[in-house]
Design a protein around this motif. Structure first.
Motif, PDB file in Angstrom:
ATOM      1  N   LEU A 160      57.485  59.565  44.067  1.00  0.00           N
ATOM      2  CA  LEU A 160      57.667  58.326  44.835  1.00  0.00           C
ATOM      3  C   LEU A 160      58.441  58.604  46.124  1.00  0.00           C
ATOM      4  N   GLU A 161      59.502  59.391  46.012  1.00  0.00           N
ATOM      5  CA  GLU A 161      60.298  59.728  47.199  1.00  0.00           C
ATOM      6  C   GLU A 161      59.453  60.485  48.218  1.00  0.00           C
ATOM      7  N   ARG A 162      58.647  61.399  47.697  1.00  0.00           N
ATOM      8  CA  ARG A 162      57.796  62.208  48.576  1.00  0.00           C
ATOM      9  C   ARG A 162      56.771  61.322  49.300  1.00  0.00           C
ATOM     10  N   GLU A 163      56.218  60.385  48.577  1.00  0.00           N
ATOM     11  CA  GLU A 163      55.210  59.498  49.167  1.00  0.00           C
ATOM     12  C   GLU A 163      55.826  58.595  50.244  1.00  0.00           C
ATOM     13  N   LEU A 164      57.015  58.070  49.947  1.00  0.00           N
ATOM     14  CA  LEU A 164      57.668  57.194  50.929  1.00  0.00           C
ATOM     15  C   LEU A 164      58.084  57.990  52.164  1.00  0.00           C
ATOM     16  N   ARG A 165      58.520  59.228  51.949  1.00  0.00           N
ATOM     17  CA  ARG A 165      58.889  60.080  53.088  1.00  0.00           C
ATOM     18  C   ARG A 165      57.667  60.327  53.969  1.00  0.00           C
ATOM     19  N   ALA A 166      56.537  60.572  53.318  1.00  0.00           N
ATOM     20  CA  ALA A 166      55.297  60.796  54.072  1.00  0.00           C
ATOM     21  C   ALA A 166      54.935  59.541  54.871  1.00  0.00           C
ATOM     22  N   HIS A 167      55.156  58.372  54.252  1.00  0.00           N
ATOM     23  CA  HIS A 167      54.877  57.122  54.961  1.00  0.00           C
ATOM     24  C   HIS A 167      55.734  57.021  56.218  1.00  0.00           C
ATOM     25  N   PHE A 168      57.019  57.329  56.076  1.00  0.00           N
ATOM     26  CA  PHE A 168      57.910  57.186  57.232  1.00  0.00           C
ATOM     27  C   PHE A 168      57.600  58.201  58.334  1.00  0.00           C
ATOM     28  N   GLU A 169      57.097  59.349  57.956  1.00  0.00           N
ATOM     29  CA  GLU A 169      56.664  60.322  58.981  1.00  0.00           C
ATOM     30  C   GLU A 169      55.563  59.710  59.837  1.00  0.00           C
ATOM     31  N   ASP A 170      54.558  59.145  59.162  1.00  0.00           N
ATOM     32  CA  ASP A 170      53.423  58.531  59.883  1.00  0.00           C
ATOM     33  C   ASP A 170      53.881  57.332  60.704  1.00  0.00           C
ATOM     34  N   ALA A 171      54.717  56.491  60.060  1.00  0.00           N
ATOM     35  CA  ALA A 171      55.163  55.269  60.734  1.00  0.00           C
ATOM     36  C   ALA A 171      56.008  55.598  61.959  1.00  0.00           C
ATOM     37  N   MET A 172      56.841  56.645  61.846  1.00  0.00           N
ATOM     38  CA  MET A 172      57.679  57.042  62.983  1.00  0.00           C
ATOM     39  C   MET A 172      56.814  57.575  64.125  1.00  0.00           C
ATOM     40  N   ALA A 173      55.793  58.358  63.773  1.00  0.00           N
ATOM     41  CA  ALA A 173      54.916  58.924  64.807  1.00  0.00           C
ATOM     42  C   ALA A 173      54.269  57.790  65.597  1.00  0.00           C
ATOM     43  N   GLN A 174      53.824  56.780  64.897  1.00  0.00           N
ATOM     44  CA  GLN A 174      53.167  55.662  65.591  1.00  0.00           C
ATOM     45  C   GLN A 174      54.172  54.834  66.400  1.00  0.00           C
ATOM     46  N   ALA A 175      55.339  54.578  65.797  1.00  0.00           N
ATOM     47  CA  ALA A 175      56.345  53.758  66.483  1.00  0.00           C
ATOM     48  C   ALA A 175      56.849  54.454  67.746  1.00  0.00           C
ATOM     49  N   ARG A 176      56.934  55.777  67.708  1.00  0.00           N
ATOM     50  CA  ARG A 176      57.382  56.533  68.887  1.00  0.00           C
ATOM     51  C   ARG A 176      56.417  56.330  70.052  1.00  0.00           C
ATOM     52  N   ASP A 177      55.120  56.328  69.715  1.00  0.00           N
ATOM     53  CA  ASP A 177      54.103  56.096  70.759  1.00  0.00           C
ATOM     54  C   ASP A 177      54.261  54.705  71.368  1.00  0.00           C
ATOM     55  N   GLY A 190      58.033  54.492  73.325  1.00  0.00           N
ATOM     56  CA  GLY A 190      58.310  55.461  74.382  1.00  0.00           C
ATOM     57  C   GLY A 190      59.602  56.204  74.122  1.00  0.00           C
ATOM     58  N   PRO A 191      59.993  57.086  75.039  1.00  0.00           N
ATOM     59  CA  PRO A 191      61.164  57.950  74.793  1.00  0.00           C
ATOM     60  C   PRO A 191      62.500  57.205  74.749  1.00  0.00           C
ATOM     61  N   SER A 192      62.577  56.027  75.377  1.00  0.00           N
ATOM     62  CA  SER A 192      63.885  55.350  75.458  1.00  0.00           C
ATOM     63  C   SER A 192      64.151  54.415  74.268  1.00  0.00           C
ATOM     64  N   GLY A 193      63.125  54.011  73.564  1.00  0.00           N
ATOM     65  CA  GLY A 193      63.297  53.013  72.484  1.00  0.00           C
ATOM     66  C   GLY A 193      63.766  53.624  71.177  1.00  0.00           C
ATOM     67  N   ASP A 194      64.022  52.738  70.194  1.00  0.00           N
ATOM     68  CA  ASP A 194      64.462  53.190  68.870  1.00  0.00           C
ATOM     69  C   ASP A 194      63.351  52.932  67.850  1.00  0.00           C
ATOM     70  N   PRO A 195      62.535  53.946  67.576  1.00  0.00           N
ATOM     71  CA  PRO A 195      61.398  53.715  66.670  1.00  0.00           C
ATOM     72  C   PRO A 195      61.823  53.402  65.236  1.00  0.00           C
ATOM     73  N   SER A 196      62.980  53.946  64.806  1.00  0.00           N
ATOM     74  CA  SER A 196      63.337  53.768  63.386  1.00  0.00           C
ATOM     75  C   SER A 196      63.607  52.299  63.044  1.00  0.00           C
ATOM     76  N   ALA A 197      64.119  51.531  64.014  1.00  0.00           N
ATOM     77  CA  ALA A 197      64.376  50.104  63.753  1.00  0.00           C
ATOM     78  C   ALA A 197      63.056  49.373  63.518  1.00  0.00           C
ATOM     79  N   ILE A 198      62.042  49.723  64.309  1.00  0.00           N
ATOM     80  CA  ILE A 198      60.721  49.088  64.135  1.00  0.00           C
ATOM     81  C   ILE A 198      60.136  49.458  62.771  1.00  0.00           C
ATOM     82  N   VAL A 199      60.260  50.733  62.444  1.00  0.00           N
ATOM     83  CA  VAL A 199      59.692  51.225  61.181  1.00  0.00           C
ATOM     84  C   VAL A 199      60.319  50.506  59.995  1.00  0.00           C
ATOM     85  N   ARG A 200      61.631  50.369  60.015  1.00  0.00           N
ATOM     86  CA  ARG A 200      62.324  49.687  58.918  1.00  0.00           C
ATOM     87  C   ARG A 200      61.907  48.223  58.829  1.00  0.00           C
TER      88      ARG A 200
END
Lengths: 266, 108
Positions: free
Chosen positions: A30-47, A50-60
């Motif tokens: 379960l931990e591994r699956e959720l970690r994989a989800h956050f990797e994907d979600a962070m990649a998309q949120a970063r796009d 942009g470089p100045s924003g905080d993607p982790s807040a959006i992901v959460r």
């Protein structure tokens, strides 16, 4: 560079711990699956930010509340959790009965040998005693489990509830076990009373938990203590108290060790 | 357009079964696909998908396996079991009955 999924380890930990007790393999998966989800979600949120924003807040925010998701996992795995708890409870009870039997029988044997009684004659009422061992372990362990499982656990009502349930079960089981007196039920009260005292401000005098039912039984009628007619009543009370207190001490150690494992598994 | 969260939650199993009946997918892919197909209407809290996936998995409707996907990362892919295929067909049928009944009431 930090692995993106690792940033959410604390968040994932909250979800998984709220999901309750799971098998270690299920938890890791379960931990591994959720970690994989956050990797994907962070990649998309970063796009998106942009470089100045905080993607982790959006992901959460998109993921939702850790507590709520954890509860949903708890429901999804309710059967597995129940199976783990049932196996764990059975194992603890079996270990407790064994521990009680080991302490009481060793104590009994040492007294018999010191009195010049042969070991083959040291346990004349073993069947009734065996029921007593189970009773003592049940009295202690049932309260212990309720502490672990009930969110609004209150020692005194739980003690009274357990006592009532045990009295009904004992009344039903004693004809089947050919028990002639309620003597085998006394250790249940002793075990439960010891645990009750340990959970209150009177914890320092927990050892008197085993004394009270024995003394009460002696006052009501010595027959409940089955002294065999040769041992003075006060000695029978003393021996019983020491044996049960020793057994309860071992149960306390078992419960402490179990509690540590139980909490670390959450 | 905002949707009632409870309505979305109730239909999440149906969506999962439908999407997985077409091909195997991992969690995030399911979320993306549901959002894309619904024109971003189905933007439920992403975390609610995983308990639903695990629930269906435990009921024997889904199988899962970890493997490296197109992105080069390891992901847990889900697919339907034969029992899941049956459940997918049945839930689509039930949904059809349900929506036609609701539409019939609303149309009056």
């Amino acid at each position: 560079m930090a692995v993106p999924g690792k940033r959410f380890d604390e968040f994932i930990g909250r979800i998984v711990s709220r999901a309750g007790r799971l098998r270690p393999s299920t938890r890791r998966d379960l931990e591994r699956e959720l970690r994989a989800h956050f990797e994907d979600a962070m990649a998309q949120a970063r796009d998106e930010v942009g470089p100045s924003g905080d993607p982790s807040a959006i992901v959460r925010r998109r993921f939702g509340d850790a507590e709520e998701i954890g509860r949903a996992f708890e429901r999804a795995y309710s059967l597995e959790r129940r199976a783990i708890l049932a196996a764990d409870a059975s194992f603890l009870l079996a270990a407790s009965v064994f521990a009680v039997a080991a302490v009481v029988l060793s104590f009994q044997l040492s007294i018999a040998l010191s009195m010049g009684i042969l070991p083959s004659h040291a346990f004349p009422r073993l069947r009734g005693q065996a029921v007593g061992f189970v009773s003592l372990a049940l009295g202690y362990v049932s309260l212990y489990w309720e502490e672990r499982l009930l969110r609004n656990f209150r020692p005194a009502p739980a003690f009274l509830f357990n006592l009532s349930v045990f009295a009904c079960l004992f009344a039903l089981a004693s004809p089947l076990l050919h028990l002639r007196s309620a003597a085998a039920a006394l250790p249940f009260i002793a075990g439960a009373l010891v645990r009750l005292l340990q959970r209150t401000s009177l914890r320092r005098i927990w050892c008197f938990g085993a004394l009270l039912p024995t003394v009460a039984a002696a006052l009501i009628g010595g027959r409940l203590l089955s002294t065999g007619g040769e041992t003075p009543l006060w000695i029978a009370v003393l021996i019983r108290w020491i044996g049960q207190t020793g057994a309860c001490y071992l149960l306390t150690l078992l419960a402490r060790s179990h509690e540590r494992r139980f909490n670390s598994a959450l | 357009m905002t949707f009632d969260r409870e309505l979305l939650k109730g239909s999440i199993s149906l969506l999962i079964l439908k999407l997985l009946s077409e091909r195997e997918m991992y969690g995030y892919e399911i979320i993306q696909e549901a959002a894309r197909r619904s024109g971003d209407v189905f933007q439920f809290k992403e975390g609610t998908l995983y308990p639903a996936l695990h629930h269906l998995h435990r009921r024997g409707y889904l199988r899962s396996e970890w493997r490296v996907g197109d992105t080069g990362r390891e992901r847990k892919y889900y697919g339907l079991t034969p029992k899941g295929r049956k459940a997918a067909q049945e839930s689509r049928r039930n949904w059809g009955f349900f929506t036609s009944a609701v539409n019939a009431i609303l149309a009056e």
